[in-house]
Design a protein around this motif. Structure first.
Motif, PDB file in Angstrom:
ATOM      1  N   UNK A 122      82.604  45.589  -4.870  1.00 20.95           N
ATOM      2  CA  UNK A 122      84.053  45.468  -5.061  1.00 20.95           C
ATOM      3  C   UNK A 122      84.577  46.287  -6.233  1.00 20.95           C
ATOM      4  N   UNK A 123      83.685  47.002  -6.935  1.00 18.74           N
ATOM      5  CA  UNK A 123      84.102  47.696  -8.156  1.00 18.74           C
ATOM      6  C   UNK A 123      84.150  49.216  -8.010  1.00 18.74           C
ATOM      7  N   UNK A 124      83.932  49.740  -6.798  1.00 21.68           N
ATOM      8  CA  UNK A 124      83.992  51.186  -6.603  1.00 21.68           C
ATOM      9  C   UNK A 124      82.737  51.920  -7.018  1.00 21.68           C
ATOM     10  N   UNK A 125      81.688  51.194  -7.376  1.00 25.32           N
ATOM     11  CA  UNK A 125      80.463  51.845  -7.848  1.00 25.32           C
ATOM     12  C   UNK A 125      79.655  52.451  -6.714  1.00 25.32           C
ATOM     13  N   UNK A 126      79.876  51.951  -5.480  1.00 27.94           N
ATOM     14  CA  UNK A 126      79.101  52.445  -4.346  1.00 27.94           C
ATOM     15  C   UNK A 126      80.004  52.571  -3.116  1.00 27.94           C
ATOM     16  N   UNK A 127      79.654  53.535  -2.259  1.00 27.46           N
ATOM     17  CA  UNK A 127      80.359  53.727  -0.998  1.00 27.46           C
ATOM     18  C   UNK A 127      79.309  54.013   0.063  1.00 27.46           C
ATOM     19  N   UNK A 128      79.408  53.338   1.195  1.00 30.78           N
ATOM     20  CA  UNK A 128      78.376  53.414   2.229  1.00 30.78           C
ATOM     21  C   UNK A 128      78.792  54.351   3.357  1.00 30.78           C
ATOM     22  N   UNK A 129      77.845  55.173   3.778  1.00 30.83           N
ATOM     23  CA  UNK A 129      78.066  56.088   4.900  1.00 30.83           C
ATOM     24  C   UNK A 129      76.967  55.835   5.923  1.00 30.83           C
ATOM     25  N   UNK A 130      77.364  55.455   7.138  1.00 33.00           N
ATOM     26  CA  UNK A 130      76.423  55.204   8.226  1.00 33.00           C
ATOM     27  C   UNK A 130      76.497  56.353   9.217  1.00 33.00           C
ATOM     28  N   UNK A 131      75.378  57.008   9.448  1.00 36.93           N
ATOM     29  CA  UNK A 131      75.290  58.073  10.450  1.00 36.93           C
ATOM     30  C   UNK A 131      74.620  57.517  11.698  1.00 36.93           C
ATOM     31  N   UNK A 132      75.358  57.493  12.824  1.00 38.81           N
ATOM     32  CA  UNK A 132      74.820  57.051  14.109  1.00 38.81           C
ATOM     33  C   UNK A 132      74.684  58.276  15.009  1.00 38.81           C
ATOM     34  N   UNK A 133      73.491  58.489  15.548  1.00 41.05           N
ATOM     35  CA  UNK A 133      73.260  59.602  16.470  1.00 41.05           C
ATOM     36  C   UNK A 133      72.868  58.999  17.814  1.00 41.05           C
ATOM     37  N   UNK A 134      73.636  59.284  18.851  1.00 40.38           N
ATOM     38  CA  UNK A 134      73.410  58.665  20.158  1.00 40.38           C
ATOM     39  C   UNK A 134      73.797  59.629  21.266  1.00 40.38           C
ATOM     40  N   UNK A 135      73.419  59.258  22.498  1.00 48.38           N
ATOM     41  CA  UNK A 135      73.538  60.227  23.593  1.00 48.38           C
ATOM     42  C   UNK A 135      74.604  59.919  24.643  1.00 48.38           C
ATOM     43  N   UNK A 136      75.368  58.844  24.508  1.00 46.92           N
ATOM     44  CA  UNK A 136      76.341  58.626  25.581  1.00 46.92           C
ATOM     45  C   UNK A 136      77.074  57.314  25.516  1.00 46.92           C
ATOM     46  N   UNK A 137      77.007  56.559  26.614  1.00 53.02           N
ATOM     47  CA  UNK A 137      77.798  55.341  26.792  1.00 53.02           C
ATOM     48  C   UNK A 137      77.415  54.293  25.758  1.00 53.02           C
ATOM     49  N   UNK A 138      78.413  53.577  25.244  1.00 54.34           N
ATOM     50  CA  UNK A 138      78.199  52.466  24.314  1.00 54.34           C
ATOM     51  C   UNK A 138      78.278  51.171  25.119  1.00 54.34           C
TER      52      UNK A 138
END
Length: 384
Positions: free
Chosen positions: A251-267
């Motif tokens: 909650x203090x701005x010290x960290x920011x998360x980035x999620x990389x999803x690699x997929x091939x088609x329909x969810x």
């Protein structure tokens, strides 16, 4: 700034004046450049203009004593506006006055300066990017041992999955001090009992899914291809919620998360994925989705909120946190892989700075001051 004027000269033969202001920055060669025009206030000699903003650098170029000239005009329909008068001031004079600063007939009613921080300000202040990877291990990718598979490990070239992972990972790891990246797979059957998992650690360590650097992620990814069975279906929500639980603790701005999803088609869990994105949109987190293979990516494009904000159950995402890029758009027909991956990386990461800034603005978090630079000389080694 908010300005008004009182008892301006009457320039129109019929009726009163239609005054407006023009602001100019002075240049080193004694010329002036227009920086801002106010709206026209019709039929009055005592106008009050709407509040407006001007970037400080546009007027002053870092010199707070630089002359700023302001002209007062009476608007005419034919474009031959009548000059009413002018006055000069500077940023320093305006900032000292704050309010009720009067020059000739024009009065400054209010003046304030707001700081707009940049992505670099937060990084310099210590904000860390935490990078998490999630890779699609569903059977629709094809048998990894066959050359038609999107996971095929050719001795001559990386797979589409590995190239996408390497392209973004090698850039983003420079913003993560420990360079330890949680890496997951989804949509596979795990040995020995064949349990289907939508969120398994690539390094086979449930207690610590971290991999050392992007090379460590790639190594664990390659190893998983030899040990798990590609299966299905394609679920995004479990891994999104996994990263969101970590982001919710910050909650203090010290960290920011980035999620990389690699997929091939329909969810397969589109409803749950939308719900996860909407609930995550208030957290310090972004999602990059790379679509690999020849499939149509309508579902992934729908999650990219550029045209329409993602919604679930009548609730809309607080902000756009998803960036989707199709890998096939970056396959260079001439085989110039370096340039292709550079373009892919640029587009994958293009929205991260603004998404981080929008999160910080929403939470009213300002960057921390950069740590002081140590200019002390290195002590000379002792002589034997």
């Amino acid at each position: 700034m908010l300005l008004c004027a009182n008892k301006l000269d009457k320039k129109d033969f019929f009726g009163k004046s239609d005054p407006f202001l023009v602001f100019y920055r002075s240049n080193e060669d004694s010329t002036f450049t227009i920086c801002h025009k106010t709206e026209v206030v019709k039929n009055t000699l005592n106008p009050v203009w709407q509040p407006f903003s001007i970037p400080v650098r546009a007027l002053y170029h870092g010199d707070y004593d630089r002359t700023v000239k302001t002209d007062v005009y009476d608007w005419d329909r034919n474009g031959s506006h009548d000059f009413t008068g002018e006055f000069t001031t500077s940023y320093r004079e305006l900032s000292k006055a704050q309010n009720q600063f009067t020059v000739n007939e024009v009065t400054l009613l209010s003046f304030s300066v707001d700081s707009e921080f940049t992505f670099v300000d937060y990084i310099k202040g210590g904000t860390q990017l935490n990078f998490t990877v999630a890779i699609d291990f569903t059977a629709s990718n094809g048998n990894p041992l066959q050359s038609i598979s999107l996971h095929y490990m050719s001795p001559y070239q990386l797979s589409a999955y590995a190239m996408a992972l390497k392209a973004v990972g090698e850039i983003i790891q420079d913003y993560d001090s420990d360079k330890l990246f949680p890496a997951y797979g989804f949509g596979a059957k795990l040995p020995p009992e064949g349990r289907i998992s939508h969120q398994f650690p690539l390094n086979n360590n449930d207690e610590d899914p971290n991999c050392a650097g992007i090379e460590g992620v790639l190594e664990s990814y390659f190893q998983s291809l030899h040990t798990v069975q590609l299966y299905g279906p394609t679920y995004f929500a479990p891994v999104i919620n996994q990263v969101a639980r970590a982001a919710a603790k910050i909650s203090d701005g010290s960290q920011y998360y980035v999620l990389l999803i690699i997929a091939d088609g329909v969810i397969s869990d589109m409803t749950q994925t939308k719900e996860a994105i909407v609930s995550t949109s208030s957290l310090p987190m972004s999602i990059i989705i790379v679509g690999v293979g020849p499939a149509k990516f309508e579902a992934m494009e729908e999650l990219d909120g550029d045209d329409m904000r993602v919604s679930s159950g009548g609730c809309y995402a607080e902000r756009d946190i998803v960036q989707f890029v199709p890998f096939r758009d970056y396959v260079d027909q001439l085989g110039n892989q370096v340039l292709s991956m550079a373009r892919l990386t640029k587009d994958e990461l293009a929205e991260i700075p603004e998404q981080l800034l929008s999160c910080m603005r929403t939470r009213d978090i300002q960057p921390r001051p950069p740590p002081p630079v140590n200019h002390s000389p290195t002590p000379a080694p002792e002589q034997p």
